[in-house]
Structure formats: structure tokens, C-alpha cells
Design an enzyme around this catalytic site. Structure first.
Site, PDB file in Angstrom:
ATOM      1  N   HIS A  91       0.922  -1.415  -0.182  1.00 49.25           N
ATOM      2  CA  HIS A  91       0.093  -0.206   0.041  1.00 49.25           C
ATOM      3  C   HIS A  91       0.682   1.182   0.075  1.00 49.25           C
ATOM      4  CE1 HIS A  91      -3.370  -2.352   1.975  1.00 49.25           C
ATOM      5  NE2 HIS A  91      -2.382  -2.909   2.275  1.00 49.25           N
ATOM      6  N   ASP A 142      -3.398   2.336  -4.866  1.00 45.07           N
ATOM      7  CA  ASP A 142      -1.953   2.429  -4.350  1.00 45.07           C
ATOM      8  C   ASP A 142      -1.419   0.982  -4.613  1.00 45.07           C
ATOM      9  OD1 ASP A 142      -3.999   1.809  -2.490  1.00 45.07           O
ATOM     10  OD2 ASP A 142      -2.517   1.447  -0.834  1.00 45.07           O
ATOM     11  N   HIS A 179      -2.552  -2.847  -3.318  1.00 44.21           N
ATOM     12  CA  HIS A 179      -3.692  -2.755  -3.154  1.00 44.21           C
ATOM     13  C   HIS A 179      -4.820  -2.869  -4.167  1.00 44.21           C
ATOM     14  CE1 HIS A 179      -6.429  -0.552   0.295  1.00 44.21           C
ATOM     15  NE2 HIS A 179      -6.852  -1.963   0.003  1.00 44.21           N
ATOM     16  N   GLU A 194       2.677  -0.778   4.334  1.00 47.57           N
ATOM     17  CA  GLU A 194       2.232   0.571   3.897  1.00 47.57           C
ATOM     18  C   GLU A 194       3.608   1.272   3.600  1.00 47.57           C
ATOM     19  OE1 GLU A 194      -0.428   2.340   3.371  1.00 47.57           O
ATOM     20  OE2 GLU A 194      -2.029   1.209   4.315  1.00 47.57           O
TER      21      GLU A 194
END
Length: 191
Positions: free
Chosen positions: A41, A172, A162, A123
Site C-alpha cells: 500500500h 495504491d 492494494h 504501507e
């Protein structure tokens, strides 16, 4: 072929070199032995602003939604990721890998819904159209290799964005993410 010496993910399913900040936003997985997907992400709060504390605050459930007008839509949101890699290369872990972080939302991979059940979410501090830092790719490759050693069902074909598990809803890590460069680094980590 030389195998790199990695610090093993500990018995608490935490990366040994990560800063650990316990998020309250997680729960038990339905089957801890079925972790077979890794989702990449990106996030920035506010959008396209980096180096601030707001990502941590969001994942820790203490984001001041009055701090920026763009945060109004985040009020009451309960979300987390297993790991955040900052633009500086710092690795922060919020949820142990054997627990279900709340990162994927409505999602599907290879016909299976609810990707949070069987995935690990990483992330990157960034934005879809802003180049990521070289140190982020290096740290990502290192972290993913450690995860693959612990969770061998996560093959390279099961490392996705994602956008791949929530098409039309999520974009993303975006076109700025260089998949070829990342997989080349990951291959080097395996040598």
C-alpha cells in the site's frame, strides 16, 4: 548460493529491527496457517505530505480529525497495517504478523474474498504519483524476505498492490511504484 543471515521474526511475530507500536485495530485470523498474500500500500497524511505523525496516529486510533480538513472523512475509521516503511527507511510495525490487520478492506485475491484474513499489509509512506525513495525499496525487499522465510506460502506471485485486490476502489501503490526494481532487489536478498 549464499543464504543471507537474517534476524528471525520473533515468537511474537514482530520484526527484530522494527519499532513496534501496538495498534488496537486488529483481531485474530480465522486460520493463522494460511498466510499466503502480501499487499503493498501507500499512505500519506495529509495527502502528499511526508514525515508527519498522522499515519501513526491513524493506525493507533488517536488521530485528531480536526488537525487538517482532509481528516474529516477519517473520523471513526478503524484501520491498521502490519508494517509502515517511512521515506527515511524507518520500519514501524503496528500489528503482529499472526494477527489480522485491517488494511485491505473489501478485497478479493484469486477468487477469495476478505484478504485481511490471509494477508500481510505493508504501507509505504508515499503517494501514487510521487517516486518512492531508494531506501524504502531496500527496506521493503529486506522485510519481505524476512516475511517469506517465516511464511513460505507468500511466493513472489502473491505479492500485489492494494489496487490488485480492490480494483476500481484503490489505486495504491500507484504508477510511481517500480515493481521491476523491487523484485530485482528481492531476488538479490535471496542470494
Amino acid at each position: 548460493m549464499k543464504t543471507p543471515a537474517y534476524s528471525k521474526i520473533n515468537n511474537h511475530h514482530i520484526l527484530p529491527d522494527a519499532v513496534f507500536k501496538a495498534s488496537p485495530h486488529f483481531n485474530d485470523r480465522p486460520n493463522v496457517n494460511n498466510i499466503n498474500l502480501l499487499v503493498i500500500h501507500c499512505i500519506s497524511l495529509p495527502a502528499e505530505q511526508f514525515g508527519l505523525k498522522y499515519i501513526d496516529d491513524l493506525f493507533l486510533g488517536c488521530l485528531d480529525c480536526d488537525a487538517d480538513a482532509s481528516f474529516n472523512a477519517l473520523s471513526g475509521l478503524r484501520v491498521s497495517a502490519h508494517v509502515l516503511i517511512r521515506r527515511t527507511g524507518e520500519v514501524v510495525q503496528f500489528v503482529p504478523f499472526d494477527k489480522r490487520a485491517w488494511h485491505a478492506g473489501v478485497s478479493c485475491f484469486k477468487g477469495l474474498d476478505n484478504c485481511n484474513d490471509f494477508s500481510i499489509g505493508i504501507e509505504l509512506e508515499g503517494a501514487d504519483n510521487i517516486e518512492y525513495e531508494a531506501i524504502q525499496y531496500q527496506q521493503l525487499a529486506k522485510v519481505v524476505r524476512q516475511i517469506q522465510c517465516q511464511y513460505p506460502l507468500i511466493l513472489n506471485d502473491n505479492i500485489v498492490g492494494h489496487c490488485d485486490i480492490a480494483p476500481g476502489r484503490k489505486t495504491d501503490p500507484g504508477p510511481a511504484f517500480n515493481w521491476d526494481y523491487f523484485f530485482n532487489l528481492l531476488d538479490k536478498e535471496k542470494q
